[in-house]
Structures are given as C-alpha cells and as structure tokens.
Design a protein around this motif. Structure first.
Motif, short mmCIF file in Angstrom:
data_model
loop_
_atom_site.label_atom_id
_atom_site.label_comp_id
_atom_site.label_asym_id
_atom_site.label_seq_id
_atom_site.Cartn_x
_atom_site.Cartn_y
_atom_site.Cartn_z
N GLY A 218 0.95 -1.71 -0.40
CA GLY A 218 0.02 -0.15 -0.18
C GLY A 218 0.75 1.09 0.19
O GLY A 218 0.70 2.51 -0.92
N ARG A 219 1.99 1.35 0.72
CA ARG A 219 3.25 2.38 0.64
C ARG A 219 3.37 2.86 -0.36
O ARG A 219 3.41 3.77 -1.01
CB ARG A 219 3.87 1.90 1.58
N GLU A 220 3.51 1.81 -1.21
CA GLU A 220 4.26 1.92 -2.47
C GLU A 220 3.47 2.67 -3.36
O GLU A 220 3.47 3.18 -4.32
CB GLU A 220 4.81 1.39 -2.67
N VAL A 221 1.98 1.92 -3.56
CA VAL A 221 1.62 1.89 -4.56
C VAL A 221 0.82 3.67 -4.70
O VAL A 221 1.13 4.26 -4.98
CB VAL A 221 0.08 1.22 -4.03
N TYR A 222 0.65 4.29 -2.97
CA TYR A 222 0.03 4.99 -2.53
C TYR A 222 0.55 6.28 -2.90
O TYR A 222 0.36 7.58 -3.72
CB TYR A 222 0.47 5.13 -1.05
N LYS A 223 2.63 5.94 -3.06
CA LYS A 223 3.80 6.94 -3.48
C LYS A 223 3.26 7.27 -4.71
O LYS A 223 3.05 8.45 -5.33
CB LYS A 223 4.29 7.09 -3.18
N VAL A 251 -13.66 11.94 -11.26
CA VAL A 251 -13.98 10.70 -10.78
C VAL A 251 -12.84 10.41 -10.98
O VAL A 251 -12.38 9.35 -11.80
CB VAL A 251 -15.14 10.32 -11.55
N PRO A 252 -11.68 10.01 -9.36
CA PRO A 252 -10.68 8.79 -9.87
C PRO A 252 -11.13 7.44 -9.24
O PRO A 252 -12.40 7.32 -8.71
CB PRO A 252 -10.03 9.88 -8.91
N HIS A 253 -10.54 6.42 -10.03
CA HIS A 253 -10.79 5.62 -8.77
C HIS A 253 -10.69 5.44 -7.58
O HIS A 253 -9.96 5.67 -6.41
CB HIS A 253 -9.83 4.31 -9.42
N SER A 254 -11.71 5.10 -6.82
CA SER A 254 -11.52 4.97 -5.72
C SER A 254 -11.08 3.91 -4.33
O SER A 254 -11.22 3.09 -4.27
CB SER A 254 -13.43 4.30 -5.40
N ALA A 255 -10.34 4.40 -4.57
CA ALA A 255 -8.48 2.83 -4.00
C ALA A 255 -9.03 3.29 -2.64
O ALA A 255 -9.01 2.55 -1.34
CB ALA A 255 -7.80 3.45 -4.76
N ASN A 256 -9.18 4.63 -1.91
CA ASN A 256 -9.47 4.73 -1.00
C ASN A 256 -8.94 6.55 -0.72
O ASN A 256 -8.46 7.29 -1.29
CB ASN A 256 -7.55 4.75 0.29
N LEU A 257 -9.91 6.86 0.41
CA LEU A 257 -10.63 8.69 -0.07
C LEU A 257 -9.04 9.26 0.48
O LEU A 257 -9.43 10.36 0.22
CB LEU A 257 -11.46 9.01 1.15
#
Length: 332
Positions: A218-223, A251-257
C-alpha cells in the motif's frame, strides 16, 4: 492524446450485492477498529458477493439496470468489453457470458486486464473502435468480486475491498461526442507492488506470494498514485487547453479516500468536485469509477454536458485518464 471522437456515452447502469461488510463486522474478524479504518481509508462499508455470485452475475445485473433506467436496447451491440481482475473462469470470458445471457447476435466479446484502470481503458478502446468506424455500439462493463481473492486474516488489506459492477453504452454520434482527450501509460517496474500470482511464482527476480490472494504494498502504490495522477490530470487539461476551473467533476479510481484527498489537494481541486464510491462500496477496482458516476447521477450532481475527468490507476502499475463531456441524459 487527442483524436476526432465520434462516440458518445448514452447510458449507464450499476449493481452491488445485497450483503454488507461493515467496519463493525471487520472488528470481529481482525485487530482493527471503525475509527482506524475511517481515519486511514474513509471506508465505512463494502458490498460482498454471495458464494455462488460471480462477476458475470453482477455484470448482467448492471446491464439490466442500464436497460431499465434508460429504456436502452442492447440487441444491436456489436462489441462487449468487460474490465475485471476476478473473472468467473480463466476462459470463457465474462463478456461472452454477458453476450449469452442477453442473446446478442453478431457481437464480439472480450475481457480486459488492466486492474483498477480497466474501465477507463475500456472506454478508451470503445471510443477508438467507434471513431475509427470498426464498431457502432459498444457495451463497456467494469465488474469485480474482489472479496473472493481477499485474505481476511490480513488486517492491512481485508478492510479495503468490495464487489460491484457497472455498465455503459458507447454509441456512434459524430454530432455530440463525449470524448475530448486521453492520457494512458504504464510503470511496469512497479508491478510487484500490486499483484495476484498466477502461473509464474516470481516477477523480475522477486518471489511472489502464491496463495491465490491479492497482494498489495500500500505504501508504494500510494506514493506512485499521488505523484502520477495529478501529473496525468494536468496533461489532460493541457491537451484540451482547459483550466481546472472549467472542470465540473473529477472521478478518480476510488482506492482510498485519503489518497483521493491528497491527489485533489495537489491539483488544488475542492473535494466537493470529486465523485467517489469508496465510502460505502470500498475499493471495487474496475467498477469504482462508474459506481462513483452512478452516485453522482442519483444525487443530482452529474448532469448532461458536464466536463469530467475519469482517472483509473492500479495494478501494472498502469493508468488511464479520460477527459469527457458527459453524454447520457439525466436520470429522472
């Protein structure tokens, strides 16, 4: 990239399963709390498919909703594209199961594998195929049953994912096209940060977790996302010679608010102009963007003629952004 589009989005329909997985439910399964989940992700609920409910079932329900809400016909669709990472089978494709259910004659059918960017890739392909004259009416579906590949003993990932499907009709219309410009690309070197292992047990010399579940750093994908998506949005606006103040909706992909808030902040775009599906559906991968659009329609926000940026990003690592003018009529 800018082309002379001849394609318009004319209808949309969505479906989510009845079963709800709430934060309170997750508190009973792993070491987590409702407060922690909301603080880190903005999620409160996810929808979960039943044991005998698969992506083809959800996709068929979404198409049925499209037909009902817009009085649309699908018997003359000449291509079905389904974006999914959780197909019922290795083959036949989900698209072919949808074709069978509706009995659509003379119709091509195939699935797309672009993970969370799958739906925007599907729309991009539909626009290109229609604008080139190869097709006239394309049914684009994004559907996922991520609950079936989620490890519910992993507290870092099981809080994130849900199930759902949405469908859109894209039709030939030279006088009122929906598609303005696009931005697509891939950072394949990041593939090991988000994957589900298959026939190969390694990637780029790195051993993979081959337990059948989705694996995410998650950390790398977030960055990567908070750096890449704003740059892509700016490219879309530059190509269209538009300012961000001329945009109605993002409208981005709703991965994480929280990720979406970071992206919007970098763009200096108010969250009030962002449509999401994450709070009550979780991360539904290829289904998240059209589910967010459906929310916007039901809430009376999204209107015909609105300028909208759709931006999918995820496993690959890959991305696809579209600047469109919303073409479907308003829901009554």
């Amino acid at each position: 990239m800018t082309i002379q589009s001849k394609a318009r989005i004319t209808a949309i329909g969505s479906y989510v399963p009845d079963q709800i997985l709430s934060n309170a439910d997750l508190e009973k399964m792993v070491d987590t709390t409702d407060e922690w989940i909301i603080q880190r992700t903005g999620m409160r609920e996810r929808r979960i498919a039943g044991p005998e409910q698969f992506v083809s079932d959800l996709s068929i329900k979404a198409v049925e909703a499209l037909i009902h809400d817009y009085k649309a016909a699908v018997d003359d669709v000449d291509l079905i594209l389904v974006a999914t990472s959780t197909a019922d089978y290795g083959f036949p494709s989900v698209a072919s199961r949808v074709q069978k259910h509706f009995g659509i004659p003379s119709c091509g059918a195939m699935d797309l594998g672009a993970a969370c960017a799958g739906f925007t890739y599907g729309l991009h392909m539909a626009n290109g195929l229609i604008s080139s004259g190869l097709h006239k009416k394309v049914l684009v579906i994004g559907g996922e049953t991520l609950s079936k590949i989620t490890d519910y003993t992993d507290r870092s990932s099981c809080i994130l994912f849900g199930d759902g499907a949405s469908a859109m009709l894209v039709e030939y219309d030279v006088s009122n096209p929906s598609f303005i410009t696009s931005d697509i690309g891939t950072a394949g070197e990041g593939g090991q940060h988000l994957y589900r292992a298959g026939l190969s047990a390694s990637m780029d010399g790195v051993a993979l977790n081959n337990n059948g579940f989705l694996v995410q750093n998650g950390r790398e994908v977030y960055k990567w996302a908070v750096r890449s998506v704003p740059a892509g949005v700016e490219r879309l606006l530059h190509q269209a010679k538009m300012g961000i103040d001329e945009l109605n909706w993002f409208v981005p992909h709703s991965a994480n608010l929280r990720m979406i808030e970071s992206i919007s902040d970098r763009l200096q775009l108010p969250m009030e102009q962002t449509l999401t599906s994450v709070e009550y559906c979780g991360n539904t991968s290829a289904a998240s963007i059209p589910l967010a659009l459906q929310n916007g329609l039901r809430e009376g926000k999204l209107k015909q003629g609105d300028k909208v940026i759709l931006y999918g990003f995820g496993g690959g690592l890959t991305y696809a952004g579209l600047l469109i003018q919303w073409g479907a009529p308003d829901l009554i």
